[in-house]
Design an enzyme around this catalytic site. Sequence first.
Site, mmCIF file in Angstrom:
data_model
loop_
_atom_site.group_PDB
_atom_site.id
_atom_site.type_symbol
_atom_site.label_atom_id
_atom_site.label_comp_id
_atom_site.label_asym_id
_atom_site.label_seq_id
_atom_site.Cartn_x
_atom_site.Cartn_y
_atom_site.Cartn_z
ATOM 1 N N ARG A 6 5.493 -1.189 12.800
ATOM 2 C CA ARG A 6 6.015 -0.391 11.678
ATOM 3 C C ARG A 6 6.160 1.069 12.085
ATOM 4 N NH1 ARG A 6 1.382 -1.903 7.533
ATOM 5 N NH2 ARG A 6 0.254 -1.617 9.489
ATOM 6 N N SER A 54 -6.225 2.813 4.072
ATOM 7 C CA SER A 54 -5.553 1.943 3.094
ATOM 8 C C SER A 54 -6.549 1.040 2.359
ATOM 9 C CB SER A 54 -4.489 1.091 3.786
ATOM 10 O OG SER A 54 -3.421 0.829 2.915
ATOM 11 N N LYS A 79 0.155 3.395 -2.964
ATOM 12 C CA LYS A 79 -0.976 4.310 -3.052
ATOM 13 C C LYS A 79 -0.515 5.756 -3.259
ATOM 14 C CE LYS A 79 -4.555 1.752 -0.526
ATOM 15 N NZ LYS A 79 -3.901 0.441 -0.384
ATOM 16 N N TRP A 124 1.582 -3.311 3.763
ATOM 17 C CA TRP A 124 1.797 -4.681 4.252
ATOM 18 C C TRP A 124 1.470 -5.634 3.116
ATOM 19 C CZ3 TRP A 124 -1.354 -7.312 8.796
ATOM 20 C CH2 TRP A 124 -0.845 -8.598 9.010
ATOM 21 N N SER A 178 0.792 -1.236 0.000
ATOM 22 C CA SER A 178 0.000 0.000 0.000
ATOM 23 C C SER A 178 0.822 1.283 0.000
ATOM 24 C CB SER A 178 -0.968 0.006 1.184
ATOM 25 O OG SER A 178 -2.047 -0.873 0.930
#
Length: 267
Positions: A253, A121, A76, A214, A73
């Site tokens: 993360r 997301s 994006k 992810w 993602s």
Amino acid sequence: MITLKQITLTLFSVFILVHLFSANASEWQENQQIKNIFEKAQIKGTFVLYDVNNDSFIGHNEERASTRFIPASTFKIANSLIGLSVGAVKDVDEILPYGGGEQFLKAWEQDMSLRDAIVISNVPIYQELARRIGLDKMQDGINKLNYGNKNIGSEVDQFWLEGPLEISAVEQVKYIAKLAQKKLPFQSDHQTAVAEILKLEGDDIKTLYGKTGWQTATDPGIGWWVGWVKREGKVYTFALNIDMNSIEDANKRIEIGKLSLQALGIL
């Protein structure tokens, strides 16, 4: 017979190559504090910070920082920019259909804008955007960005989730640095719009922009967090990726990323 001139030219070429290698190697600085953060969290991964003003890199695990992985993602960011540039959406507030049906997350089961979709997301919204862009225009956009291996294969709505597109952490921070400065080969207002929807937090001194990712196409999966910090007129771009073995690793993360930025005095 090899002449003295040929020997001289060969030695000169070797000198230049050694000099260039040394110059490139000196750009990376391994940071013990960040290494300790990863070790304490018992996480395998990398973090790289690119100081745009000084054109230098600092972080943990240089070898992995130069290794390409599926972007998930984090793509994006590029998808939004390409979509705006080709008119697949008129702006980041145009509502896109999610397509119906049950989704991985209940929150994805609604039509929404890029502004709202990027926050959670929303995969089906961005797959719809990719289909509107089309394979040829998507490839053109990828080439303009010089994005990773630039390989999107033949399925326009899957390549950043399952491959073949891959990008390294170092490549992420380089193209994001251009976005943060509005130096990509796209309209300035489109770059501004994408930056706006990536803003996470800010105060009078600094502003943080970022996007997680992810990908689960490999074992272990790869978790990402990429973005930049604007601090006192300077730009610092960052990229983290870690091995993701379970859902419990998801929060690590941003946690590890923020701790690394704090260790460097950026946050």
